[in-house]
Design an enzyme around this catalytic site. Structure first.
Site, PDB file in Angstrom:
ATOM      1  N   SER A  33       0.587  -0.621   0.171  1.00 24.66           N
ATOM      2  CA  SER A  33       0.060  -0.011   0.100  1.00 24.66           C
ATOM      3  C   SER A  33       0.662   0.826  -0.268  1.00 24.66           C
ATOM      4  O   SER A  33       0.111   2.620   0.328  1.00 24.66           O
ATOM      5  CB  SER A  33      -0.641   0.476   1.508  1.00 24.66           C
ATOM      6  OG  SER A  33      -0.338   0.407   2.178  1.00 24.66           O
TER       7      SER A  33
ATOM      8  N   THR B 270      -2.769   3.656   3.906  1.00 21.38           N
ATOM      9  CA  THR B 270      -1.484   4.840   4.159  1.00 21.38           C
ATOM     10  C   THR B 270      -1.378   4.398   5.335  1.00 21.38           C
ATOM     11  O   THR B 270      -1.696   4.642   6.668  1.00 21.38           O
ATOM     12  CB  THR B 270      -2.607   6.082   4.443  1.00 21.38           C
ATOM     13  OG1 THR B 270      -3.353   6.178   3.528  1.00 21.38           O
ATOM     14  CG2 THR B 270      -1.678   7.059   4.546  1.00 21.38           C
TER      15      THR B 270
ATOM     16  N   THR C 139       1.426   6.452   0.714  1.00 18.74           N
ATOM     17  CA  THR C 139       0.832   5.504   0.236  1.00 18.74           C
ATOM     18  C   THR C 139       0.668   5.721  -1.831  1.00 18.74           C
ATOM     19  O   THR C 139       1.093   6.778  -2.238  1.00 18.74           O
ATOM     20  CB  THR C 139      -0.523   5.965   0.574  1.00 18.74           C
ATOM     21  OG1 THR C 139      -1.729   4.492   0.127  1.00 18.74           O
ATOM     22  CG2 THR C 139      -1.361   7.284   0.027  1.00 18.74           C
TER      23      THR C 139
ATOM     24  N   ARG D 142      -6.461   9.293 -10.267  1.00 17.13           N
ATOM     25  CA  ARG D 142      -7.000   9.703  -8.922  1.00 17.13           C
ATOM     26  C   ARG D 142      -6.157  10.004  -7.534  1.00 17.13           C
ATOM     27  O   ARG D 142      -5.290   9.393  -7.485  1.00 17.13           O
ATOM     28  CB  ARG D 142      -8.106   8.138  -8.769  1.00 17.13           C
ATOM     29  CG  ARG D 142      -8.456   8.570  -7.097  1.00 17.13           C
ATOM     30  CD  ARG D 142      -7.802   7.271  -6.479  1.00 17.13           C
ATOM     31  NE  ARG D 142      -8.786   7.690  -4.228  1.00 17.13           N
ATOM     32  CZ  ARG D 142      -8.164   7.118  -3.401  1.00 17.13           C
ATOM     33  NH1 ARG D 142      -6.732   6.883  -3.490  1.00 17.13           N
ATOM     34  NH2 ARG D 142      -8.712   7.819  -2.797  1.00 17.13           N
TER      35      ARG D 142
ATOM     36  N   THR E 111      -5.938   7.439   8.096  1.00 19.40           N
ATOM     37  CA  THR E 111      -6.431   6.004   6.772  1.00 19.40           C
ATOM     38  C   THR E 111      -7.912   5.852   6.552  1.00 19.40           C
ATOM     39  O   THR E 111      -8.348   6.373   6.891  1.00 19.40           O
ATOM     40  CB  THR E 111      -5.196   5.071   7.843  1.00 19.40           C
ATOM     41  OG1 THR E 111      -5.055   4.110   6.544  1.00 19.40           O
ATOM     42  CG2 THR E 111      -5.546   4.681   8.569  1.00 19.40           C
ATOM     43  N   GLY E 112      -7.246   4.589   5.343  1.00 21.53           N
ATOM     44  CA  GLY E 112      -8.622   4.678   5.190  1.00 21.53           C
ATOM     45  C   GLY E 112      -8.916   4.906   4.037  1.00 21.53           C
ATOM     46  O   GLY E 112      -8.802   5.239   2.827  1.00 21.53           O
TER      47      GLY E 112
HETATM   48  N1  GLY Z   1      -5.600   6.980   2.635  1.00 13.38           N
HETATM   49  C1  GLY Z   1      -5.391   7.053   0.892  1.00 13.38           C
HETATM   50  C2  GLY Z   1      -6.329   7.031   0.217  1.00 13.38           C
HETATM   51  O1  GLY Z   1      -7.452   6.668   0.202  1.00 13.38           O
HETATM   52  O2  GLY Z   1      -5.388   7.551  -0.953  1.00 13.38           O
END
Ligand code: GLY
Length: 335
Positions: free
Chosen positions: A90, A192, A210, A220, A243-244
């Site tokens: 990740s 992340t 990340t 994106r 994170t998330g």
């Molecule tokens: N939290 C990392 C992302 O959504 O890219």
């Protein structure tokens, strides 16, 4: 009763009620202060916390802090450990690609003075967090994106690398067979790496890095490189990192929100909980299908963490102990 006595008695009674009311709210405040002081006494500096179970990363940061290094060096070097680890899919090298097979990295960093740097859609460079630091320290800007970020990195001595691994190639192949675009974050697995540290001077810094949502649409960008969403540091108050599912963090400017709630007197745990509540209580929130987690620390070194779903954890290195702490979560309270 004579009018004078009535007024006197009424006044006394009123004062009594007002005093009782004031005493009640004062005692509540005192109770809060006491528990904050108890927590403060418990907190010992320096310390480092990170999202998820990343003991190697916190150990590296701790090593920096133990040598009287700055919190800024600690969070950068801690995040670099995960960026270089190809088993961590990740972040950095070995991070999951977008749906077209490109690995694009997002990262940011923020220091005790409120300076910050960030990179978005960075390709071919493992240590996105270090490029973000260079943006902060060597440009008049906060954020560099895409090709410009890559060229800036190379001009500053970073080597271009192929970030793909056998694992990411295979993962993309099997995703393409399914060919289903489901931009829903995996609830159990981490994404992340966010890290916050307080050094021996009591100064706070933070960083996050990340590869973003696996198989995301080309172009994106999530919350992680966006100051205030993925990360916020205020050296007078505290810091937070997220994170998330980045889209949900961005919509509530999550990390800035947590720090502002701490400024208003909330403990880090309370502030993280409030920020998660903001997300789940939005009209039509689909929170059962995505994960968001926050970790936060205040100036005294008191920490907190909270997420929507079970499975989120924080790694904390403090008082010579490097431990993974399971976070409390929203769905437990609401079920
Ligand atoms: N939290 C990392 C992302 O959504 O890219």
């Amino acid at each position: 009763m004579k009018r004078r006595n009535f007024i006197k008695n009424t006044a006394i009674t009123t004062i009594g009620i007002a005093t009782t009311r004031n005493l009640l709210s004062c005692s509540e405040i005192e109770e809060k202060k006491k528990s904050a002081i108890t927590d403060k006494e418990k907190a010992s500096l320096p310390l480092v916390i990170a999202t998820w179970n990343v003991p190697n990363a916190t150990a590296k940061a701790w090593e920096v802090l133990q040598a009287n290094g700055s919190a800024l060096d600690a969070v950068e070097q801690g995040c670099m450990v995960e960026e270089a680890d190809i088993t961590n899919s990740s972040v950095g090298k070995g991070g999951m690609p977008d749906r077209d097979g490109r690995i694009t990295l997002d990262a940011c960093i923020m220091n005790k003075d409120g300076d910050c740097g960030s990179v978005v859609y960075l390709q071919n460079i493992t240590h996105a967090v270090s490029v973000a630091r260079k943006v902060m320290e060597h440009t008049p800007h906060v954020m560099l994106a895409g090709k410009g970020a890559e060229e800036f990195a190379v001009a500053n001595g970073f080597e271009k690398e192929d970030l793909q691994t056998d694992n990411t190639r295979k993962a993309l192949e099997s995703w393409l067979i399914k060919s289903q675009y489901e931009p829903v974050i995996n609830i159990e697995n981490h994404d992340t790496i966010g890290m916050l540290a307080i050094d021996t001077n009591g100064d706070i810094s933070g960083a996050c890095t990340t590869s973003g949502l696996a198989f995301k649409m080309a172009g994106r960008v999530g919350d992680s490189p966006i100051i205030g969403s993925g990360l916020f540091v205020d050296n007078e108050v505290g810091a937070c990192v997220a994170t998330g599912l980045g889209e949900e963090v961005v919509k509530t400017v999550g990390s800035f929100l947590v720090v502002e709630l701490m400024r208003q007197g909330k403990l880090p745990q309370e502030a993280c909980e409030e920020a998660i509540h903001r997300i789940v209580s939005k009209p039509n929130s689909d929170y059962k299908n995505f994960q968001v987690g926050y970790i936060a620390v205040n100036k005294s070194g008191v920490v907190g963490s909270y997420s929507i779903h079970d499975g989120f954890s924080m790694t904390r290195y403090q008082v010579n102990k490097n431990e993974n702490v399971q976070s409390d979560y929203y769905l437990k309270q609401s079920s």
